[in-house]
Design a protein around this motif. Structure first.
Motif, PDB file in Angstrom:
ATOM      1  N   GLU A  37      76.668  43.897  27.279  1.00 36.28           N
ATOM      2  CA  GLU A  37      76.767  43.141  25.814  1.00 36.28           C
ATOM      3  C   GLU A  37      76.458  43.837  24.739  1.00 36.28           C
ATOM      4  OE1 GLU A  37      77.434  38.861  23.970  1.00 36.28           O
ATOM      5  OE2 GLU A  37      78.402  38.888  26.062  1.00 36.28           O
ATOM      6  N   SER A  38      74.947  44.377  24.629  1.00 33.12           N
ATOM      7  CA  SER A  38      73.833  44.970  23.837  1.00 33.12           C
ATOM      8  C   SER A  38      74.341  46.009  23.934  1.00 33.12           C
ATOM      9  CB  SER A  38      72.672  44.744  24.418  1.00 33.12           C
ATOM     10  OG  SER A  38      72.507  44.933  25.760  1.00 33.12           O
ATOM     11  N   THR A  39      74.877  46.628  24.841  1.00 31.55           N
ATOM     12  CA  THR A  39      74.764  48.113  24.639  1.00 31.55           C
ATOM     13  C   THR A  39      76.129  48.423  23.610  1.00 31.55           C
ATOM     14  OG1 THR A  39      74.248  48.615  27.163  1.00 31.55           O
ATOM     15  CG2 THR A  39      76.291  50.290  26.029  1.00 31.55           C
ATOM     16  N   HIS A  41      77.535  46.233  21.486  1.00 32.01           N
ATOM     17  CA  HIS A  41      77.041  45.885  20.824  1.00 32.01           C
ATOM     18  C   HIS A  41      76.075  46.905  19.812  1.00 32.01           C
ATOM     19  CE1 HIS A  41      78.886  41.571  20.544  1.00 32.01           C
ATOM     20  NE2 HIS A  41      77.730  41.488  21.340  1.00 32.01           N
TER      21      HIS A  41
END
Length: 87
Positions: A37-39, A41
């Motif tokens: 998810e961080s990638t 975003h």
């Protein structure tokens, strides 16, 4: 609209469409757990800024045409300029 104006706008719209496809791909990669998810975003945030810059350039060109000015004098604004319009 002249042929060169249409060509330039077509190139900008082509870039926009490519970035929209990239957004879709990122969402699919997240759903398939290819990326976290961080990638997703971080990549989406970069794409959104670039999309905003392209839309801004397109609006500048259309405004110049409407004002009887040369649309080729429109220029890509910095991310800070485009993102801080409402600030």
């Amino acid at each position: 609209m002249t042929g060169s104006e249409a060509d330039a706008e077509g190139q900008i719209l082509g870039r926009i469409n490519e970035m929209i496809r990239q957004e879709k791909d990122l969402r699919e990669q997240l759903a398939e757990q290819v990326i976290d998810e961080s990638t997703e975003h971080a990549r989406l945030a970069r794409l959104e800024v670039e999309l905003d810059r392209c839309w801004d350039l397109l609006r500048q060109r259309k405004a110049r045409v409407a004002a009887g000015q040369d649309p080729d004098k429109a220029s890509v604004r910095t991310a800070a300029e485009v993102e801080d319009y409402l600030s």
